[in-house]
Write an enzyme that holds these catalytic residues in place. Sequence first.
Site, PDB file in Angstrom:
ATOM      1  N   ASN A  29      52.641  50.624  32.597  1.00 20.78           N
ATOM      2  CA  ASN A  29      51.494  50.040  32.838  1.00 20.78           C
ATOM      3  C   ASN A  29      50.470  50.559  32.165  1.00 20.78           C
ATOM      4  OD1 ASN A  29      52.628  48.507  35.322  1.00 20.78           O
ATOM      5  ND2 ASN A  29      51.912  49.912  36.713  1.00 20.78           N
ATOM      6  N   ARG A  33      40.088  52.140  43.578  1.00 24.30           N
ATOM      7  CA  ARG A  33      39.936  52.633  42.630  1.00 24.30           C
ATOM      8  C   ARG A  33      38.736  52.105  41.690  1.00 24.30           C
ATOM      9  NH1 ARG A  33      41.496  51.898  37.123  1.00 24.30           N
ATOM     10  NH2 ARG A  33      43.048  50.386  37.866  1.00 24.30           N
ATOM     11  N   GLU A  38      31.283  48.979  33.091  1.00 20.18           N
ATOM     12  CA  GLU A  38      32.354  48.086  34.021  1.00 20.18           C
ATOM     13  C   GLU A  38      32.093  48.032  35.522  1.00 20.18           C
ATOM     14  OE1 GLU A  38      36.407  48.579  31.270  1.00 20.18           O
ATOM     15  OE2 GLU A  38      36.047  49.609  33.344  1.00 20.18           O
ATOM     16  N   HIS A  72      47.236  44.770  41.579  1.00 17.76           N
ATOM     17  CA  HIS A  72      47.006  45.405  40.324  1.00 17.76           C
ATOM     18  C   HIS A  72      47.015  47.074  40.266  1.00 17.76           C
ATOM     19  CE1 HIS A  72      45.024  46.354  36.308  1.00 17.76           C
ATOM     20  NE2 HIS A  72      44.166  47.206  37.072  1.00 17.76           N
ATOM     21  N   HIS A 129      43.075  42.977  41.750  1.00 19.82           N
ATOM     22  CA  HIS A 129      42.192  42.896  40.780  1.00 19.82           C
ATOM     23  C   HIS A 129      41.823  41.402  40.915  1.00 19.82           C
ATOM     24  CE1 HIS A 129      40.064  42.810  36.844  1.00 19.82           C
ATOM     25  NE2 HIS A 129      40.504  44.147  36.802  1.00 19.82           N
ATOM     26  N   GLY A 185      54.853  56.586  30.238  1.00 21.18           N
ATOM     27  CA  GLY A 185      53.334  56.433  30.204  1.00 21.18           C
ATOM     28  C   GLY A 185      52.456  57.544  29.810  1.00 21.18           C
ATOM     29  N   ASP A 224      60.045  53.145  42.041  1.00 23.89           N
ATOM     30  CA  ASP A 224      61.301  54.075  42.194  1.00 23.89           C
ATOM     31  C   ASP A 224      61.176  55.412  42.508  1.00 23.89           C
ATOM     32  OD1 ASP A 224      62.754  51.711  41.235  1.00 23.89           O
ATOM     33  OD2 ASP A 224      62.319  52.154  39.226  1.00 23.89           O
ATOM     34  N   ARG A 259      35.974  46.207  42.672  1.00 23.84           N
ATOM     35  CA  ARG A 259      36.898  45.271  42.550  1.00 23.84           C
ATOM     36  C   ARG A 259      37.447  44.710  43.945  1.00 23.84           C
ATOM     37  NH1 ARG A 259      41.075  48.611  38.289  1.00 23.84           N
ATOM     38  NH2 ARG A 259      39.838  48.050  36.546  1.00 23.84           N
TER      39      ARG A 259
END
Length: 495
Positions: A41, A371, A115, A336, A228, A13, A207, A275
């Site tokens: 993700n 977050r 946001e 989320h 979320h 990622g 993992d 959130r």
Amino acid sequence: MKNEYDVLIAGSGVAGLYAALNFAPDVRVLVLSKREQTLCNSFLAQGGVAAVVDKTNDDYRLHIADTLIAGGYKNDLRSLEILVNEGPEDVLRLAKEIGVDFDRDEAQHISMTLEGGHSRRRILHHKDSTGREITEKLLAAVQALPNVTLLENTQLCSLTPEEGGFWAGLLTPEGWRSLTCSYCILCTGGIGRVYPYTTNSAIATGDGITLAHELGARIKNLRLVQFHPTAFAAEQGRERFLISEAVRGEGALLLNCNRERFMERYDERGELAPRDVVSRSIMQEAKRTGSESFYLDIRFRGPEFIKNRFPMIYSRCLEEGVDITTDLIPVFPCQHYLMGGIDVSVYGDTTVDRLYAAGECSHTGVHGRNRLASNSLLEALVFARRTTYDISRRMRHEDSGVAVPAPAAPSGGKPLPPGHRTAVRQIMQKAWFVIPDYDAVREGLAQAREILEDLRGGGYAVTTDYVEAKSLATVCVLILQEVEEERRRRSEERE
């Protein structure tokens, strides 16, 4: 003795790729992808990346304040100041050097959106698929580096610490492989698949957190799971695609089963509350109305704006039979993000020598209890880069080289019976969803411990399915243990 690789990075990622990109050309780097390189993700991140790049209309202190408010003032302030102060340079580097195509206005200035929880427009974005744009551009840049090897469909199953590095045990399409590395950075993402419904990709099974825990690394705040509030409420499938925070940032209204706005009943910030607040409000409203039917309404912005600003969301909703230019979007909270993880310093090092972590699997403390939207890609960039500083410093002063033979490869074993994953998911959904059920926590912890004991001692063959099942059970136990310990501590403090 010289190890096969100087640095092994588990995960492709944003954190893993950006770390690989920041090493000097003479550092031999191996990047592992558990499945295909773009299944992560980071690739699914829609809204954007938050950064104070417009210093005329924004300020570092405002970004810090917004993050503290969202995080319940439980954030690690040193890490947060590093995130906010260093982040803009990393984000602008993506545009200038890596070719990330952030949206721009008519004057070709970077366009920024708003946001939930942000007091200024500071979200840089590429339509509604920012994570995909950043991941693809980083991947192309890393693929061009002669010092970096990328392996797909390769599962990191074991790390055996030795003087001078690690023996790493890998499951590859060709079978088991052992190799040596001097340092390891875990960038394995989140834990979403420990829940029945999640916005996370199929690789998010915890993992790296499990591997670090088994090595004795400190795991911190794993109970801090973010839900979320506006995942698409699909009728089928485990993976829920996200209706980005940016949709509400552009004015979308959140409606209950009666098609009425309700957020101001619970919080004066309305749809733009953080959130965790919105998710809890939805659950309270569901209890009040007796219905779990909720909707987002962005129709008033008009078809042209919607299709241009949110092309991916528009397309995905169409596949589900919903035209968001004319229809309401059905939404409901689901898992989320993870705020906790492998505890690291500001340079990404863990409590295990030569083991580092970055991205969602790590715990830097920047997010506190919740977050703030679009801080995740920023964290991945900043702290992945900082891991490379510490490793590069150590490489200049330390000798590396594992001299002992490789551990024996796993062989034989029984096939894993079905049902372990399903049982774990049911435990987590009942016990530790938006509004916890503490009685279910105690019952679920006992059940999860039995599942984990069976997985560890059942003599099962080491396959990807087995490794992931064990990881999910481990994460479940660690979360519920932490919840119980926290509740016990608070009870003792009250007494």
